[in-house]
Structure formats: structure tokens, C-alpha cells
Design a protein around this motif. Structure first.
Motif, PDB file in Angstrom:
ATOM      1  N   SER A  60       0.963  -1.010   0.017  1.00  0.00           N
ATOM      2  CA  SER A  60       0.148   0.000  -0.054  1.00  0.00           C
ATOM      3  C   SER A  60       0.774   1.200  -0.045  1.00  0.00           C
ATOM      4  O   SER A  60       1.942   1.217   0.529  1.00  0.00           O
ATOM      5  CB  SER A  60      -0.857   0.017   1.098  1.00  0.00           C
ATOM      6  N   GLY A  61       0.434   2.303  -0.595  1.00  0.00           N
ATOM      7  CA  GLY A  61       1.048   3.566  -0.612  1.00  0.00           C
ATOM      8  C   GLY A  61       1.578   4.183  -1.890  1.00  0.00           C
ATOM      9  O   GLY A  61       0.809   3.252  -3.030  1.00  0.00           O
ATOM     10  N   THR A  62       2.103   5.092  -2.254  1.00  0.00           N
ATOM     11  CA  THR A  62       2.439   5.600  -3.657  1.00  0.00           C
ATOM     12  C   THR A  62       3.999   5.002  -3.906  1.00  0.00           C
ATOM     13  O   THR A  62       4.739   5.094  -3.360  1.00  0.00           O
ATOM     14  CB  THR A  62       2.358   7.056  -3.445  1.00  0.00           C
TER      15      THR A  62
ATOM     16  N   THR B  27      -0.650   5.208  -6.678  1.00  0.00           N
ATOM     17  CA  THR B  27      -1.203   4.644  -5.327  1.00  0.00           C
ATOM     18  C   THR B  27      -1.477   3.288  -5.441  1.00  0.00           C
ATOM     19  O   THR B  27      -2.569   2.980  -6.192  1.00  0.00           O
ATOM     20  CB  THR B  27      -2.216   5.624  -4.448  1.00  0.00           C
ATOM     21  N   VAL B  28      -0.908   2.335  -4.881  1.00  0.00           N
ATOM     22  CA  VAL B  28      -1.264   0.844  -5.013  1.00  0.00           C
ATOM     23  C   VAL B  28      -2.243   0.445  -3.831  1.00  0.00           C
ATOM     24  O   VAL B  28      -1.829   0.867  -2.910  1.00  0.00           O
ATOM     25  CB  VAL B  28      -0.004   0.027  -4.743  1.00  0.00           C
ATOM     26  N   GLY B  29      -3.370  -0.007  -4.045  1.00  0.00           N
ATOM     27  CA  GLY B  29      -4.451  -0.154  -3.074  1.00  0.00           C
ATOM     28  C   GLY B  29      -4.153  -1.680  -2.505  1.00  0.00           C
ATOM     29  O   GLY B  29      -5.207  -2.410  -2.349  1.00  0.00           O
ATOM     30  N   GLY B  30      -3.121  -1.829  -1.694  1.00  0.00           N
ATOM     31  CA  GLY B  30      -2.888  -3.100  -1.215  1.00  0.00           C
ATOM     32  C   GLY B  30      -2.943  -2.989   0.508  1.00  0.00           C
ATOM     33  O   GLY B  30      -3.770  -2.010   1.089  1.00  0.00           O
TER      34      GLY B  30
ATOM     35  N   THR C 160      -0.781   7.001   3.775  1.00  0.00           N
ATOM     36  CA  THR C 160      -1.209   5.891   4.100  1.00  0.00           C
ATOM     37  C   THR C 160      -1.114   5.431   5.552  1.00  0.00           C
ATOM     38  O   THR C 160      -0.339   5.925   6.211  1.00  0.00           O
ATOM     39  CB  THR C 160       0.060   4.952   3.415  1.00  0.00           C
TER      40      THR C 160
ATOM     41  N   THR D  57      -7.217   4.200  -1.500  1.00  0.00           N
ATOM     42  CA  THR D  57      -8.031   3.050  -1.644  1.00  0.00           C
ATOM     43  C   THR D  57      -8.192   2.522  -0.080  1.00  0.00           C
ATOM     44  O   THR D  57      -7.357   2.975   0.817  1.00  0.00           O
ATOM     45  CB  THR D  57      -7.081   1.970  -2.480  1.00  0.00           C
TER      46      THR D  57
ATOM     47  N   SER E 119      -4.510   3.272   1.758  1.00  0.00           N
ATOM     48  CA  SER E 119      -3.541   3.730   0.986  1.00  0.00           C
ATOM     49  C   SER E 119      -3.668   4.840   0.239  1.00  0.00           C
ATOM     50  O   SER E 119      -4.529   5.214  -0.529  1.00  0.00           O
ATOM     51  CB  SER E 119      -3.488   2.564   0.068  1.00  0.00           C
ATOM     52  N   GLY E 120      -2.686   5.838   0.550  1.00  0.00           N
ATOM     53  CA  GLY E 120      -2.614   7.216  -0.024  1.00  0.00           C
ATOM     54  C   GLY E 120      -1.354   7.721  -0.414  1.00  0.00           C
ATOM     55  O   GLY E 120      -0.369   6.746  -0.865  1.00  0.00           O
TER      56      GLY E 120
END
Lengths: 462, 453
Positions: A227-229, A457-460, B232, B412, B451-452
Motif C-alpha cells: 500500500s502507498g504511492t 497509489t497501490v491499493g494493497g 497511508t 484506496t 492507501s494514499g
């Protein structure tokens, strides 16, 4: 499909009480589907849809009605209903002289679906099931679907336009489920072209099935997505949906005209790296979104939307182009005769760039490599868009390493477009898609070469 | 298919005539539907489009030697309908036999008496509908200086009737209607544009409220102005009723008997076990007239009934149509869902969460660090009902110390559906019925990955 006299009388009836333009859209669509699931041929289905949609445009108002009754009376009733919105007493008898449009077919059809024995269609499904199951013992379930359609359309309007098309599409899909200690994972692969049954001379359903099965098997060992950019490299073909969502919808003139697009008032401006040239091309032979004429009778065109990073044009339908006094671009499409046309994409793709694909990955110390994308969605007003990764891997020290689980990526269209910093020379078209807008689905294609977005941004969960 | 009483079910005669053409050793089912639709779209103070349409169609299913074939036609013209029957017969010869294939037979469950027909709607003049759409646009653009335009303001209604007849003795007919107002408001501030929708739904036109739809759209569009990308982090999710209903509809889809039997549901071996927090109970009850998905008969002509799916967190069972019920060794739960162009699948018609205790505000006040989710994107691309993987784009407002704080976007949330269900820590009392027939309440779920940046 209809006698010219009857078309002329129907258009005349539609304008009897006023109106600037009347149009009739006639559609006759035959389709067949076969489903193989749970180890057997489960079902064959055939369908027939035939009817006409009539619209009357007066100023900024459109009246629309549709009917499955193609008799003189049925069409007259629909014409009257469509005219109801345009009643201002300014009507009268209007003579309409029709001039046929000469629209070249993007490609010839080899074998029409109706000329193929059902047993041959069913046989393809069985072969796909066998191939998927033999890819690995962890494959626990397989679904295979065959579909074909033949859509004949006729468009005529009171400006004298008369155009026809005969659109044949053939589709095949395989979904495999793999089961392991960590639960179940799915793999999906599709094939679709605007061609007939000769599709299966050029493509092997076993290959398709093995790709679907392998995708499911790979994900059994997948780690939770991060998760995160981070930097994201998108592989060739699989990622065309990124442009469809990141900027394609925002370049549709109906959304632009209403101030619902972040790309409004930006023609002539730099919106992307000079390596980016984006094209929407309804003439691209055999691709899922191609045709001879759009659903308003305009001849299909290849339109350059972004050239070397500069925004050059939007996409147009009849209503929006009339309003702006400019030519249409062949982007007026509708799901069926029961729907009003609007601005839609066809085949949307980014041309190959200068970079070496391997170098793009090697030049990315850490990030995510997306080999295959699912669908996506965009908010055109903000430009924020998501798209799903159905096959993706970690990039560690410039190398593609472990597979990661499914999830969405999220970004902002204008930001992403402006930031792309590598474009490969390995262009490929992706899987056939169905684009949804305001409740209507139309077939579209997309394609890209390998490219890198430095921050998505990956939505994990990890 | 819904609603009883009144009128001459001529449509049932059309279906019965086809069903009676069954040859010896053959089962034939005809599903016939007919409807009218009116839609008015307003934009810029004008009628942008006015659509008036009638459509009809028939789907024919033939089962012979346990093989199934299907065909449909988008017309009720006699010749085309007979072609569809012939085509369905031919299609059956290419399918493989399955001893569980077979049409529904009357099961003795009595059909509920439901009034789903908006008798007044049919006589409302078009001019009144046009006026409502125009008024909706005006109302939306006159509430807040930042909202000066819409993408579209719309009035729409649909009246429909349907009938099922089979050679196995099913005769079912019903009719229903709904209407709604919908508007997409554009809020603009400092060069930033936000778009959001507002709705008002009902059966009769008098059930609709211009103010409700306009207020809803204006609030949703304006409160996102100035939103930024959050860091995040892990947060407590507060899902408003329409968000929780959307997620539970996906869970309801995973309790579909067909997916269970074909090994595609992660809940397939879990009946009698806790699959969710003990606070969660949800039921599919199409006989609840408050739901716009209410129905008298299902897609195979069996009476709709109340089916408990999860009670106090424990999985009670699955939804079935005739085929999956037979194959599971049980029976149909009256949950066949279909249109004219498809064979009956399995699905919920009116899935709703049993309300808990506590108003929405009370639930929110108890959250120290959270995210109040007001929209989700990418449900089709980021949620996998086979694996349960869940990852969607969100917009909303951060929650700090029990109060709504700054708006966020371009982020997300991710988890698995299995985990989200088990982790629910509060269930609101604020049951809200949604346009798709489902009913949602506020749900609170702690410790979810956001997640940001």
C-alpha cells in the motif's frame, strides 16, 4: 433493411410538427452464446433483437422513441412519440432526399457466425476446458464462454444521410479457479475481434485457456499487495485501460461541454510527456471497437487526441459537433436501437515510444509491475481514476520478483499523464473491453507499449 | 415479476400458449415481459432529451433428456416467437445432459399479496414529468453558490409486467413500477470541480422529493471541495448505509447456490459457522414491500419468500433456483433472477441488514481515528468474490475524535471480504432502502488499510 420510401415517409412524419433534424436508426442483431462450466456444456442460447430508434432534434432538445415494430404503423407511432418533445407548430411537409454514404469496411468477414455448425462452437469450449485443467493440478474449476453477434444497422436522417453497416464480432473467454492452502484465486483471459469464425484460425483457444489457468496458479503464491504511492511499470497491451480511464473519458465532448472534465479548455496545451501520442481509431481493422460507420452514420475515423504530449482534439458526436459547427469524428455510438447515441471511444491507444522495455524495469529500483489490468472507473470532474490489476508483481532492485494479489490502483489523470517518464517501443493491443457510460455498454479496444508512472497509489494491505 | 391483482394478464396467455407446445418428453418454459419507460433529462433550463418507449420480449427454455437449450427474441411477434422455440429446441441437442436440469414445479409456497403497481403513474401527463426534471435542476443550482451547474437532472419511470408459464404447471404473472429523480451536481471552487449524485426513489410520482435529491447531491458535491490525498495508514471505517449495502450485495452474491456448488464461493463449507461479527444479521426478503426489489414471484414463477442468510454472524444457508436447489439436495428458495435474454440465475432481490442499535451520529462519535466513506470506485475491478480480495478507490471525510474532519480523495481501502465481515464492531439503526432494492445501515469496521500518499 427498410425500403427507402418508408424511411423517407417516417422522417417526414417525425418532422411534421417541427424540429431541426429527424433521424431513424434501424438495428437487426442476432447473437449466440455457448457456456461450458463445471466440466460440461451447460447451455446454448440464441437471441434476436430488431427494432428502430427515432429521434427528433429541435434546438437543444431531443425527443426519442423506439419500437420493435418495423411496420409503417409502428414506425409512424414511434415518429410521433419522438416528435412530442419538439412541438412548436413550426412544422409542415418536409421532403427528404437520401444520399447513400460510401463507408469502407475496416476488414472483410471470412466466415459468418450463422454459417458455422453449433457443434464446432461447442468443440472449442471443450478444448479450452481440457487445456486449462491440464495446466496444473490446482486448477479446480473452469468456465469457458463462446459468443458471436451479427449486428446490421441502417442510419438515415433528414439532412439526407443514408448509411449502413454489417458488424460481426466473435468472442471467447476462459475463467479458471485455482485452489490452494491460501484459498482460491482466479485467472481470466479473453479474445475478441470484429471478425467471424475465422478468428479461431488465427488464435488457439488452448493458448488462451493456459494463460487464464497460469494466471490463477501464479496468484496462489501471491503476497499481499503493498500500500502507498510508488513507481508502477505497466506492461504492453495489458494496460490500455489506464489511458481509457485516465484521459479518454475526459476527452469526450459531451462531458467537456458541460464542464464535467478536467481537460476542458486545454486544447493546444501540453498535457503529457512529449513521448505520448494518443489516438482513438474506429478504423483499426479487426479490433473490438472498429466499424464502418458509427451509430449516427458517420464514417469511422482515426483521430489523434494527444500529439507529442500536446492536447489536439476531443471526440465528437452529432449533437456536440452541430453545436460547435465542426465536423463529427465518428464517435457517436449507442448500445442498441433502444438507446440515444452519445460520445464514445472506439479503439484507444498510445503509440510506441523510444525506450527499451527491459531498461524501464531495470531502471526502477522498487515498485510494482502490472502485467494485466482488469477494468477501471473514472470521475471525469476530478480526473481521479482507478483500475484493477489482475496480474502484477513486485519490482525489487530493478527486477520483477514475486506475484502480488489483486487490487486497484488509484491516480489522477492529468497528474499521471504529465508524469509518465518512460514509453517502450513494444506496442501491443490489449483484451476486448466493454465500456460503460450512463448505463450503456459498447465494445472498445485499447493498447499501449510498456510505460512507467513514477508515482501511483497501490491499493494493497501490506 | 411482481405485484398481483387487477387487469387482464393477457401476457400470461402468451406465455402459456408457448408452454403448451411442449412435445412428449419435453419441458418448455416461456418467460414474457413487457414494459414502458419514460425519461426526461434537463440541462441548462431546457429539456435535453425526452424518451418514451415500450418494449417487450420473450425467453424460451426447452429441456429434453435433461439437456437445456435457450433462445430469446426482443418482440412478441408470433413468427419470431415460434422461431425462438424452434431455436431453443435445437440448442438443447448440443448441451450435455445433467440429471438436475428441469423446470420449476409448483412447490405449495403461497404467493404474498403485495401491491407494487403505481396505479397513478400511468395517468401522469408528460408535462408534469418534464416540470419535475426542470425543477430538480433549478433546485440543485439554487442552494449553494458553489453549485451553479449539473451534468444532468433526470426524471425516469418504468412500468413493467411479466409472466412465466411452464409445461410443468407453473402459471405466474405480476406487475410493478418505480420512478426516480436523479441529479449530478457540479460544485466549483478555486478552479476545482467536484461531481456527486443525489437521488429520490419511489413507486408513485408523489413519493418523489425534488428537495431530497437536490439536497443530497449538493451536500455530497460540496463537502468534497478541497479534498486531498491522505497519508497511508490504518483507519476505522465508517460506512454510510449506501456503502455498506453495496458491499453486502457482493457478499450476498457469494452466497449464491450456483457458485457454492461449482466451488467458486469461499463460504461453501461454512453453513452453521460464524462468518461475520455476531452483530450482523442479514436477510433476503423480496416480500418486504419497503424494498424496490420486492417481488411476488421469482424468475421461474415460484413465490418469493424470506430467506435468512446470516443470523448473529452465523451462516444459515444459500440462495437457490430450481436447478441448484435440486443439485444441493434441497429445493429452490425462490431466488431465480433473470431477464428476457437469459436463463434464470440465482440472486437476492431485497437483501437487507437487520438494523442494530445506535443512530449514525452515535456510532460516528465513538470513532477516534477513522474514515467516513461516501463513495467507492472500481468495485468491478478491485473486488474478487471468489478469492474475497477487496480493494476499492474511496472518497470521504476523515473522522477525528468522533467528529467529521477534512475531506479526502484519491485513496484506496483494502482487506478481504471475509475479514471485513468478521471485524464489524458496530451496526447502526439507520436502515436506508436503495434503488437496487437492497437495504443498508451504518457499519463500523476497525483497522482497515487506507492507501494514499
Amino acid at each position: 433493411m427498410l425500403e427507402h420510401d418508408l424511411i423517407q415517409r417516417t422522417l417526414g412524419a417525425a418532422l411534421r410538427t417541427g424540429g431541426d433534424l429527424a433521424e431513424i436508426f434501424v438495428e437487426d442483431k442476432a447473437s449466440s452464446n455457448a457456456l461450458f462450466d463445471d466440466g460440461k456444456v451447460e447451455n446454448l442460447a440464441s437471441g434476436r433483437d430488431r427494432g428502430a430508434g427515432i429521434r427528433v432534434i429541435q434546438g437543444d432538445t431531443t425527443g426519442f422513441a423506439h419500437t420493435a415494430d418495423l411496420s409503417e404503423q409502428g414506425l409512424a407511432a414511434a415518429a410521433e412519440a419522438a416528435a412530442a418533445a419538439a412541438r412548436d407548430g413550426g412544422g409542415g411537409v418536409r421532403e427528404v432526399a437520401l444520399t447513400p454514404v460510401d463507408a469502407p469496411r475496416p476488414n472483410q468477414i471470412g466466415v459468418l457466425p450463422e454459417d458455422v455448425a453449433k457443434a464446432r462452437k461447442v468443440e472449442l469450449l471443450r478444448r479450452a476446458d481440457d487445456a486449462a485443467r491440464s495446466t496444473g493440478s490446482a486448477i479446480s474449476q473452469v468456465t469457458a464462454r463462446y459468443g458471436d453477434s451479427r449486428r446490421r444497422i441502417l442510419v438515415a436522417n433528414s439532412d439526407g444521410l443514408l448509411a449502413e453497416d454489417d458488424q460481426v464480432r466473435t468472442f471467447f473467454a476462459v475463467m479458471a479457479v485455482a485452489s490452494g492452502d491460501t484459498g482460491m484465486q482466479t485467472g481470466y483471459q479473453t479474445l475478441g475481434r470484429t471478425v467471424g469464425f475465422e478468428l479461431f484460425d488465427a488464435y488457439d483457444v488452448e493458448d488462451l485457456a493456459r494463460e487464464a489457468a497460469q494466471r490463477a496458479l501464479t496468484k496462489l503464491a501471491a503476497r499481499p499487495a503493498p500500500s502507498g504511492t510508488m513507481p508502477v511499470v505497466i506492461g504492453p497491451g495489458g494496460g490500455g485501460v489506464l489511458f481509457h480511464e485516465a484521459c479518454g473519458h475526459g476527452l469526450e465532448a459531451d462531458l467537456v461541454g458541460k464542464g464535467a472534465s478536467v481537460f476542458a479548455n486545454r486544447i493546444g496545451e501540453r498535457v503529457a510527456d512529449p513521448r505520448i501520442t494518443l489516438v482513438d481509431d474506429g478504423t483499426m481493422a479487426e479490433e473490438w471497437g472498429c466499424f464502418a460507420i458509427d451509430d449516427e452514420g458517420s464514417v469511422a475515423q482515426r483521430n489523434v487526441l494527444i500529439e507529442d504530449g500536446i492536447l489536439t482534439d476531443y471526440m465528437w458526436d452529432l449533437l456536440r459537433s452541430r453545436k460547435e459547427g465542426r465536423p463529427r469524428s465518428g464517435n457517436g455510438r449507442r448500445q442498441s436501437y433502444k438507446h440515444l447515441p452519445m460520445v464514445r471511444m472506439t479503439n484507444t491507444y498510445v503509440l510506441a515510444g523510444p525506450d527499451e522495455p527491459d531498461d524501464i524495469v531495470a531502471g526502477t529500483p522498487n515498485g510494482v509491475y502490472v502485467a494485466h489490468l482488469g477494468g477501471g472507473q473514472v470521475n471525469t470532474a476530478t480526473g481521479d481514476f482507478v483500475f484493477g490489476m489482475t496480474e502484477a508483481y513486485l519490482i525489487e532492485d530493478g527486477r520483477i520478483t514475486e506475484p502480488i494479489r489483486e487490487g486497484n490502483l488509484i491516480g489522477n489523470g492529468p497528474d499521471v499523464l504529465a508524469s509518465i517518464d518512460a514509453v517502450g517501443h513494444d506496442f501491443a493491443m490489449g483484451s476486448p473491453g466493454t465500456c460503460g457510460k450512463d448505463g450503456q455498454g459498447v465494445p472498445v479496444g485499447d493498447g499501449i507499449p510498456t510505460m512507467r508512472v513514477p508515482a501511483l497509489t497501490v491499493g494493497g494491505t501490506a | 415479476m411482481a405485484g398481483t391483482g387487477a387487469a387482464n394478464p393477457e401476457l400470461l396467455d402468451v406465455a402459456a400458449r408457448i408452454a403448451e407446445m411442449a412435445r412428449p418428453g419435453e419441458q418448455v418454459e416461456a418467460y414474457v415481459a413487457r414494459g414502458t419507460n419514460n425519461t426526461v433529462k434537463a440541462y441548462g433550463g431546457e429539456v435535453e432529451s425526452l424518451t418514451q418507449a415500450t418494449s417487450a420480449g420473450i425467453g424460451v427454455r426447452v429441456i429434453v433428456d435433461h439437456r437445456e437449450g435457450f433462445a430469446y427474441a426482443g418482440t412478441l411477434d408470433e413468427g419470431v416467437v415460434l422461431d425462438a422455440l424452434a431455436e431453443a429446441r435445437d440448442n438443447a441437442t448440443f448441451a450435455e445432459p445433467d440429471e438436475c436440469n428441469g423446470l420449476a414445479v409448483p412447490d405449495g409456497v403461497e404467493a404474498a399479496e403485495l401491491d407494487l403497481w403505481p396505479a397513478g403513474l400511468a395517468s401522469v401527463p408528460t408535462a408534469d414529468k418534464v416540470a419535475l426534471a426542470l425543477e430538480l435542476e433549478r433546485a440543485t443550482t439554487s442552494r449553494d453558490a458553489r453549485v451553479q451547474g449539473v451534468r444532468v437532472a433526470m426524471y425516469s419511470d418504468a412500468l413493467g409486467e411479466s409472466a412465466v408459464a411452464t409445461s410443468t404447471g407453473i402459471r405466474a404473472w405480476g406487475r410493478a413500477g418505480t420512478s426516480y429523480l436523479a441529479v449530478q451536481a457540479l460544485a466549483v471552487q478555486d478552479g476545482e470541480t467536484q461531481i456527486a449524485g443525489g437521488l429520490s426513489v419511489g413507486r408513485e410520482i408523489d413519493d418523489l422529493s425534488v428537495d431530497e435529491a437536490a439536497d443530497d447531491a449538493v451536500l455530497r458535491a460540496t463537502r468534497l471541495l478541497g479534498s486531498t490525498k491522505p497519508q497511508t495508514q490504518h483507519v476505522t471505517l465508517v460506512l454510510e448505509p449506501r456503502m455498506s449495502a453495496t458491499i453486502l450485495s457482493i457478499v450476498g452474491g457469494m452466497l449464491n447456490g450456483e457458485l457454492v456448488l461449482k466451488g467458486r464461493s469461499p463460504f461453501r463449507d461454512r453453513v452453521g459457522e460464524a462468518i461475520a461479527s455476531p452483530l450482523l444479521t442479514f436477510v433476503d426478503d423480496p416480500t418486504d414491500v419497503r424494498s424496490l426489489g420486492a417481488d411476488v414471484y421469482d424468475g421461474e414463477g415460484l413465490a418469493c419468500r424470506r430467506n435468512q442468510l446470516v443470523v448473529d454472524g452465523v451462516l444459515q444457508g444459500f440462495l437457490h433456483n430450481t436447478y441448484t436447489g435440486r443439485r444441493a439436495g434441497s429445493a429452490s428458495t425462490g431466488s431465480a433472477q433473470r431477464g428476457v435474454a437469459s436463463t434464470p440465475g440465482v440472486g437476492a432481490g431485497a437483501l437487507a441488514v437487520a438494523p442494530g442499535t445506535g443512530a449514525h451520529e452515535e456510532l460516528l462519535a465513538a470513532v477516534d481515528h477513522g474514515l467516513f466513506v461516501t463513495s467507492m470506485a472500481g468495485l468491478h475491478s478491485g473486488v474478487n468474490p471468489v478469492s474475497g480480495d477487496f480493494s476499492v478507490g474511496v472518497e470521504g471525510l476523515m473522522v477525528r475524535g468522533g467528529a467529521l474532519a477534512e475531506p479526502v480523495r484519491e485513496a484506496t481501502i483494502a482487506s478481504t471480504l471475509q475479514r471485513l465481515l468478521l471485524d464489524i464492531s458496530a451496526v447502526g439503526a439507520d436502515l436506508e432502502w436503495l434503488p437496487d432494492g437492497s437495504g443498508g445501515v451504518t457499519l463500523v469496521i476497525p483497522d482497515v488499510a487506507l492507501s494514499g500518499a
